[in-house]
Scaffold this active site. Structure first.
Site, PDB file in Angstrom:
ATOM      1  N   LYS A   1       3.753  39.652  58.100  1.00  0.00           N
ATOM      2  CA  LYS A   1       4.321  40.992  58.281  1.00  0.00           C
ATOM      3  C   LYS A   1       3.453  41.844  59.192  1.00  0.00           C
ATOM      4  O   LYS A   1       3.956  42.596  60.028  1.00  0.00           O
ATOM      5  CB  LYS A   1       4.500  41.678  56.917  1.00  0.00           C
ATOM      6  CG  LYS A   1       5.648  41.105  56.102  1.00  0.00           C
ATOM      7  CD  LYS A   1       5.806  41.839  54.783  1.00  0.00           C
ATOM      8  CE  LYS A   1       6.979  41.281  53.984  1.00  0.00           C
ATOM      9  NZ  LYS A   1       7.150  41.984  52.688  1.00  0.00           N
TER      10      LYS A   1
ATOM     11  N   LYS B   1      15.791  32.416  56.412  1.00  0.00           N
ATOM     12  CA  LYS B   1      16.475  32.759  55.165  1.00  0.00           C
ATOM     13  C   LYS B   1      17.305  34.027  55.349  1.00  0.00           C
ATOM     14  O   LYS B   1      16.882  34.968  56.014  1.00  0.00           O
ATOM     15  CB  LYS B   1      15.430  32.966  54.057  1.00  0.00           C
ATOM     16  CG  LYS B   1      16.013  33.217  52.674  1.00  0.00           C
ATOM     17  CD  LYS B   1      14.884  33.389  51.666  1.00  0.00           C
ATOM     18  CE  LYS B   1      15.417  33.734  50.288  1.00  0.00           C
ATOM     19  NZ  LYS B   1      14.322  33.940  49.304  1.00  0.00           N
TER      20      LYS B   1
ATOM     21  N   LYS C   1      18.248  40.895  53.690  1.00  0.00           N
ATOM     22  CA  LYS C   1      18.847  42.219  53.766  1.00  0.00           C
ATOM     23  C   LYS C   1      18.264  43.035  54.920  1.00  0.00           C
ATOM     24  O   LYS C   1      18.888  43.971  55.402  1.00  0.00           O
ATOM     25  CB  LYS C   1      18.629  42.989  52.449  1.00  0.00           C
ATOM     26  CG  LYS C   1      19.280  42.346  51.231  1.00  0.00           C
ATOM     27  CD  LYS C   1      19.426  43.307  50.068  1.00  0.00           C
ATOM     28  CE  LYS C   1      18.168  43.869  49.476  1.00  0.00           C
ATOM     29  NZ  LYS C   1      17.071  42.982  49.200  1.00  0.00           N
TER      30      LYS C   1
END
Length: 335
Positions: free
Chosen positions: A112, A200, A203
């Site tokens: 990240k 994957k 959202k």
């Protein structure tokens, strides 16, 4: 006594079929086998900026969706993380016993940070990105959860929660925390993005064709699936099919429960247009009753608020008891 299970989901974006097939469907299935606590982890969501009004709306929407997929508030506890102050209080105390090196080794943190650092719009990275796993450990240990069903991407964080609990118990000479179970038989299918089957379904991933939301109308579901990535073959070939075709078949199998033999008999040699139509109809048929239940739940504007309030009242004594014990162990002032 039944073992206590804890699961959490962030209120970022709209819940999609990957969330449902990977976790939420199983939450509803296993809830009667355990003392179940299901948490909307909004404190985790703000490790990156969220528009306040949208975040509040997403919290309520997600609560309604969890009820619609079958979470039973008479048996299971549904709670919003930030409504229980002890989550943050315990996280700070655990932060003080967690070595920085442990956190810097987290693979999700490194990924990240690399992604955010390369984004032109990012001028700073909040410390919450580093401390995220400690808050997750606090979520688990606050309720003395014995079982925490998570996917592979969160397995390292669960192991860290165990390490933190063991370090605390060792430092203060108390077997205060229950060790969360690392055997995870209740994790469901891993669904990949329709537009990029190598990642994957998420959202947070941009793009209207990436995921099928549980609230998408049937026409939108069909449109997204018909545009899904496949491969260069003209038809389904189980020996050589690419990741996009595998993903579509996995979606159909997860929604219908067909075994491998039935899947191969039905789909071998089927052209991709017909495959996508079949998958789209299986998704629409499965989601329709969930959407109907969601409409019924949201028709009563006070119902979701009552469920969340009752959930908070149910777990607050447990959370306070854990925090008071930790404070006494650490020598902090306790009433």
């Amino acid at each position: 006594m039944k073992a206590r299970v804890l699961s959490g989901i962030q209120p970022t974006g709209s819940p999609h079929i990957g969330n449902y097939l990977g976790a939420l469907k199983n939450w509803a299935k296993i809830q009667y086998d355990y003392e179940s606590i299901y948490c909307i982890v909004d404190l985790h969501a703000i490790t990156q900026y969220q528009a306040p009004a949208e975040l509040r709306s997403r919290i309520v929407e997600l609560a309604g969706m969890l009820l619609a997929i079958g979470i039973d508030p008479k048996h299971s506890t549904l709670v919003v993380q930030s409504s229980i102050p002890e989550h943050a209080e315990l996280a700070w105390m655990l932060t003080c016993v967690t070595p920085v090196g442990w956190l810097e080794r987290m693979t999700q943190y490194k990924a990240k940070i690399e992604a955010l650092a390369s984004a032109a719009s990012e001028t700073s990275i909040g410390d919450g990105m580093l401390q995220y796993p400690v808050l997750m450990a606090a979520d688990i240990l606050l309720y003395q959860a014995g079982i925490v069903p998570v996917g592979d991407d969160q397995r390292q964080h669960l192991e860290l929660a165990r390490d933190i609990a063991q370090r605390f118990n060792s430092l203060y000479g108390q077997e205060l925390f229950v060790m969360p179970e690392t055997h995870l038989p209740t994790v469901g299918a891993r669904i990949m993005g329709l537009d990029d089957p190598k990642i994957k379904m998420s959202k947070s991933t941009a793009g209207s064709g990436h995921a099928v939301s549980l609230l998408d109308p049937p026409a939108t579901i069909r449109k997204k699936i018909m545009r899904a990535t496949t491969d260069s073959n003209p038809a389904v070939d189980f020996a050589t099919m690419g990741s996009g075709v595998k993903n579509l078949l996995a979606i159909h199998q997860a929604f219908t429960g067909w075994d491998d033999a039935a899947m191969k008999t039905h789909f071998e040699g089927m052209r991709y247009g017909d495959l996508k139509k079949t998958v789209a109809e299986s998704v629409v048929a499965a989601i329709e009753p969930i959407q109907q239940r969601y409409a019924e739940i949201t028709a009563d504007p006070g119902y979701i608020a009552r469920v969340l309030q009752e959930g908070a009242e149910r777990v607050t004594p447990l959370a306070r008891d854990t925090v008071e014990k930790v404070k006494r162990c650490m020598g902090l002032y306790s009433r």
